[in-house]
Design a protein around this motif. Structure first.
Motif, PDB file in Angstrom:
ATOM      1  N   LEU A  48      24.360 -69.021   4.908  1.00  0.00           N
ATOM      2  CA  LEU A  48      24.468 -70.247   4.130  1.00  0.00           C
ATOM      3  C   LEU A  48      25.399 -70.046   2.945  1.00  0.00           C
ATOM      4  N   ASP A  49      26.225 -71.067   2.663  1.00  0.00           N
ATOM      5  CA  ASP A  49      27.106 -70.971   1.497  1.00  0.00           C
ATOM      6  C   ASP A  49      26.397 -71.531   0.266  1.00  0.00           C
ATOM      7  N   SER A  96      25.347 -75.288   0.346  1.00  0.00           N
ATOM      8  CA  SER A  96      24.171 -75.547   1.180  1.00  0.00           C
ATOM      9  C   SER A  96      22.898 -75.170   0.438  1.00  0.00           C
ATOM     10  N   MET A 110      19.997 -77.769  -0.691  1.00  0.00           N
ATOM     11  CA  MET A 110      18.614 -77.560  -0.261  1.00  0.00           C
ATOM     12  C   MET A 110      17.672 -77.544  -1.457  1.00  0.00           C
ATOM     13  N   VAL A 158      24.845 -81.059   0.664  1.00  0.00           N
ATOM     14  CA  VAL A 158      24.781 -80.238   1.868  1.00  0.00           C
ATOM     15  C   VAL A 158      25.894 -80.602   2.846  1.00  0.00           C
ATOM     16  N   SER A 159      26.148 -81.914   3.023  1.00  0.00           N
ATOM     17  CA  SER A 159      27.101 -82.347   4.057  1.00  0.00           C
ATOM     18  C   SER A 159      28.543 -82.370   3.572  1.00  0.00           C
ATOM     19  N   ARG A 160      28.742 -82.625   2.270  1.00  0.00           N
ATOM     20  CA  ARG A 160      30.081 -82.673   1.660  1.00  0.00           C
ATOM     21  C   ARG A 160      31.056 -83.556   2.438  1.00  0.00           C
ATOM     22  N   ILE A 193      25.430 -83.922  10.786  1.00  0.00           N
ATOM     23  CA  ILE A 193      24.422 -83.865   9.733  1.00  0.00           C
ATOM     24  C   ILE A 193      23.552 -85.114   9.740  1.00  0.00           C
ATOM     25  N   VAL A 226      20.219 -75.821   7.429  1.00  0.00           N
ATOM     26  CA  VAL A 226      20.922 -77.060   7.077  1.00  0.00           C
ATOM     27  C   VAL A 226      20.298 -78.236   7.825  1.00  0.00           C
ATOM     28  N   LEU A 238      24.793 -77.418  13.736  1.00  0.00           N
ATOM     29  CA  LEU A 238      24.287 -77.149  12.387  1.00  0.00           C
ATOM     30  C   LEU A 238      23.468 -75.872  12.359  1.00  0.00           C
ATOM     31  N   LYS A 239      23.505 -75.189  11.231  1.00  0.00           N
ATOM     32  CA  LYS A 239      22.622 -74.053  11.017  1.00  0.00           C
ATOM     33  C   LYS A 239      21.187 -74.553  10.887  1.00  0.00           C
TER      34      LYS A 239
END
Length: 331
Positions: free
Chosen positions: A282-283, A286, A290, A142-144, A154, A100, A96-97
């Motif tokens: 980050l997309d 995300s 957040m 965030v996790s989709r 996640i 995130v 994970l970033k």
């Protein structure tokens, strides 16, 4: 107002140090194992904490009363919960970033509110329940789940947040007047002992190579360390001690609701540091998730009565010049 401004500066500095410490660990995970990092950092952190106790005037930093806290089973149980928090949090780092991971972890105030309602009979209220609902929506955004970008990892920082919440509720129920130094020493001693045992085990009874290849950060045996590695370890120890002192000070100086809300600045720091130093981008989903999580956390921590009793205790303790230890609930 001046106290709140001072508390805001202190907590924003503490959270920045947290983010830097996490980013350093994330950067080192390609060279050293997690348990080696903990084992080599702990002695420096312990020495610095004892040194700080000699110069800080606060009574809850006195070394003599710290030994009593070290013998308290509730203090040590809290330390075990925080170690588990670290374990699940850092297990997610390869996948994970940084931002995130932070977003998923910061569902912790929601868990804390639910557990406080269950075990301490706190009132959640409409604002709190709205925050709880938004928090879970934020994690989903965030996790989709069900899409190609979903990472099962996640759930690791979510579990870490749950461990943190158990520690926070335990602190409030049993350790509100505990010695800050004793709590910090307990955590670092348990980390050092556990890390030492795991490093010995990984070297003398190594796991299968396929396991190490799948989770090198958790299962890598001891690796040689250069001078720059030791320098980074010392810096991490200094960061840990700085975080400990600043968190304690922030909760003693300002209102708990303000300090707890500003802890969400971690997500901003993590996004910037992750982008600049770790190359993490980050997309839109995300960022949206957040933002929802920050809103959810703010609703939970600002609900009526969320910190009323702890703020009353802090004000009373400050007036008596014997500060309470609201920051003992912080890792």
């Amino acid at each position: 107002m001046n106290r709140d401004l001072g508390a805001a500066v202190i907590i924003l500095t503490a959270v920045l140090l947290m983010t830097i410490a996490d980013a350093m660990i994330k950067a080192f995970m390609g060279d050293l194992g997690l348990w080696q990092l903990f084992l080599t950092r702990a002695p420096f952190a312990l020495a610095l904490l004892v040194g700080l106790a000699a110069v800080l005037p606060a009574r809850n930093w006195r070394l003599r009363s710290a030994w009593a806290a070290l013998c308290d089973p509730w203090v040590n149980l809290r330390s075990v919960l925080i170690v588990l928090m670290y374990l699940f949090m850092y297990m997610s780092f390869p996948y994970l970033k940084l931002a995130v991971m932070g977003a998923a972890f910061f569902i912790a105030p929601i868990f804390t509110a639910l557990m406080a309602a269950l075990f301490l009979k706190d009132r959640v209220g409409l604002r709190g329940w709205l925050g709880v609902a938004l928090g879970f929506i934020g994690v989903m955004v965030v996790s989709r789940p069900g899409t190609s970008v979903f990472q099962p990892a996640i759930f690791l920082p979510v579990i870490a947040g749950l461990c943190y919440s158990f520690a926070a509720v335990l602190t409030r129920a049993k350790l509100r007047q505990s010695n800050t130094l004793g709590v910090a020493l307990s955590l670092n001693l348990i980390l050092m002992i556990l890390s030492g045992l795991l490093v010995l085990g990984l070297n003398f009874v190594p796991p299968p190579a396929a396991w190490v290849e799948h989770s090198p950060f958790m299962l890598r045996p001891w690796a040689p360390m250069a001078g720059q590695d030791w320098a980074a370890i010392v810096v991490m120890a200094v960061l840990v001690c700085g975080i400990t002192v600043l968190l304690a000070l922030a909760y003693q100086v300002g209102r708990s609701v303000l300090v707890a809300t500003l802890e969400y600045s971690y997500l901003i720091y993590a996004g910037v540091i992750g982008f600049v130093f770790l190359g993490e981008v980050l997309d839109g989903f995300s960022l949206l998730g957040m933002a929802i999580l920050v809103t959810a956390g703010a609703l939970v921590v600002t609900r009526p009565g969320a910190f009323a009793s702890s703020d009353d205790d802090t004000e009373r303790a400050t007036a008596e010049e014997t500060p309470a230890d609201p920051a003992a609930s912080q890792p």
